[in-house]
Design an enzyme around this catalytic site. Structure first.
Site, PDB file in Angstrom:
ATOM      1  CG  HIS A 157      12.718 -29.775  -9.467  1.00 50.02           C
ATOM      2  ND1 HIS A 157      12.249 -30.556 -10.500  1.00 50.02           N
ATOM      3  CD2 HIS A 157      14.070 -29.885  -9.516  1.00 50.02           C
ATOM      4  CE1 HIS A 157      13.280 -31.122 -11.134  1.00 50.02           C
ATOM      5  NE2 HIS A 157      14.387 -30.718 -10.561  1.00 50.02           N
ATOM      6  CG  ASP A 403      17.354 -13.192 -28.906  1.00 50.10           C
ATOM      7  OD1 ASP A 403      17.204 -12.074 -28.378  1.00 50.10           O
ATOM      8  OD2 ASP A 403      17.734 -13.341 -30.085  1.00 50.10           O
TER       9      ASP A 403
END
Length: 457
Positions: A157, A403
């Site tokens: 993070h 995608d």
């Protein structure tokens, strides 16, 4: 989940021309230091026909990492004990697993609306015990006999927040779809914004006006942190609740209609947070006189003055804390609770952000050792945040752009949640246009919450 084969390799970009930041020792910004000191898991599910071969995915990954050199670097500590990111191109850890059947994948896809799968953690790489010197990005490709693919990842993070990591995934997917072109160089165009120092430019002299030591940081001795109970980790159960697009639309109408200001915009996140805050609080059976608050993550890129580019790769998140008396929360209309959330989040404005930056600069100048409040007890397995909640929203992230050539992921899964009251909103994998809620609750409150989670009374 039965695995027939699993390999682990360290892969690294090969440059014809070194990246301009190659070899740099990049100090952590005050936003980086305030972030969780953990590797955050995320899982993307692609049913058959699956994206291209692992080789194609890895080639695209390396080209994307080449333009985001922080992801191939390592966290390190200087001789004064201060952490930094060493952009040493040590690489990304990649695991490739072949699964025995497709049954497990179907179970993952059907997980919406039921207790979360106990084996989700097997879908992403295990986090290293020692973070200093370890890869900051780990990727696991899980290939199924049915032709499906699940990509599990963990990313530190303090290298990137959720928004930044989602933009990285979108660029990785774009590169895989486009294939490799030998004439387009090492780095994607346009490149991401990598000037992390631009997020934390203090005034001269620094002039903090808010008490950040009691919010984003503790003073080393735990000053300002809230104290929560801890139970055995197996007492915290993971739930997945699906809110359909129709439910969200009805909730928005209700919030607008009973808030005394029908023209006021009510976001999906605000309405769902108001709803879940009410229902979890009711399920907990808290005293009406007790106070409850929600820790809300706020993206500060567009709130700073001047605003930072949306494609900033790094951390720029602070937190808001809507707070109400339990009795008031349960009695109040949805519109009133939404207003409380919206008004509190609005206080994380340019003035507050500048004060936070100045606070970090002043602390550095005085040699003060700050401990992130995000690293406190709330990260420990079995922590019970009651009467409070903590929420992250992934609804505005760019995961729908991940995608790789056969469509966006069918499902987006948050990590296993070992903390009571910690929750994540993600686009639903089970209901088109809906929202999935991943939440951890102590076992004594699970059934009551499930009974009332769809009631708007």
């Amino acid at each position: 989940m039965e695995v027939t084969a699993c390999t682990t390799t360290m892969v690294k970009p090969v440059y014809t021309t070194p990246h301009p930041l190659a070899g740099e020792k990049v100090p952590l910004t005050v936003f980086d230091r305030a972030a969780f000191n953990i590797l955050v898991p995320i899982v993307l599910v692609y049913p058959a026909p699956a994206p291209p071969s692992n080789r194609a995915l890895k080639e695209g990954l390396l080209r994307a990492v080449a333009a985001h050199p922080h992801l191939a670097g390592r966290l390190a500590v200087d001789d004064q004990g201060r952490p930094f990111l060493h952009l040493n191109n040590e690489g990304v850890l990649v695991m490739e697993a072949t699964m025995l059947s497709g049954d497990d994948m179907e179970a993952v896809l059907l997980a919406g609306g039921v207790v979360a799968n106990d084996h989700f953690s097997e879908l992403y790489p295990p986090a290293p015990k020692e973070k200093i010197g370890a890869p900051v990005l780990h990727v696991k490709f899980n290939r199924y006999k049915c032709g499906g693919l699940i990509i599990g990842m963990i990313c530190h993070h303090r290298v990137a927040d959720g928004h930044a990591f989602s933009t990285f995934l979108a660029k990785w997917a774009t590169l895989v779809r486009a294939g490799h072109n030998d004439d387009d160089g090492d780095f994607i165009a346009p490149p991401p914004f990598l000037d992390r120092a631009a997020t934390a430019v203090p005034r001269s002299p620094p002039a903090p006006v808010f008490d950040h030591r009691a919010v984003e940081f503790n003073a080393g001795d735990g000053h300002g942190s809230r104290s929560y109970a801890v139970v055995p980790a197996d007492k915290v159960k993971n739930l997945t609740v699906t809110f359909t697009a129709e439910f969200v639309a009805e909730l928005k109408l209700k919030a607008r209609g009973d808030g005394g200001g029908g023209a006021v915009r009510c976001s999906t996140f605000q309405c769902l947070l108001a709803h879940v805050w009410k229902k979890v609080t009711a399920a907990r059976g808290l005293s009406p006189e007790e106070f409850t608050q929600v820790k809300v993550a706020v993206n500060c890129r567009g709130r700073a003055d001047p605003p930072l580019p949306a494609d900033l790769f790094g951390n720029m998140v602070l937190w808001a804390f809507p707070r109400l008396e339990v009795g008031e929360l349960l009695r109040s209309s949805y519109g009133r609770v939404v207003a409380a959330i919206r008004d509190t989040v609005a206080r994380v404005d340019a003035e507050y952000i500048q004060s936070f930056v100045d606070f970090g600069a002043a602390a550095d100048a005085s040699g003060e050792d700050l401990a992130a409040a995000a690293a406190a007890a709330a990260t420990a397995a079995g922590t019970v945040l009651s009467p409070d909640l903590e929420v992250d929203s992934w609804l505005g992230f760019e995961f729908d752009r991940a995608d790789f050539g056969t469509g966006p992921p069918r499902a987006l899964l948050a990590p296993d949640i070992p903390v009571d009251g910690l929750m994540v909103f993600v686009p639903s994998g089970a209901a088109r246009g809906g929202v999935d809620l991943f939440i951890g609750l102590v076992e004594g409150h699970v059934e009551e919450f499930r009974k009332i989670c769809y009631s708007m009374d």
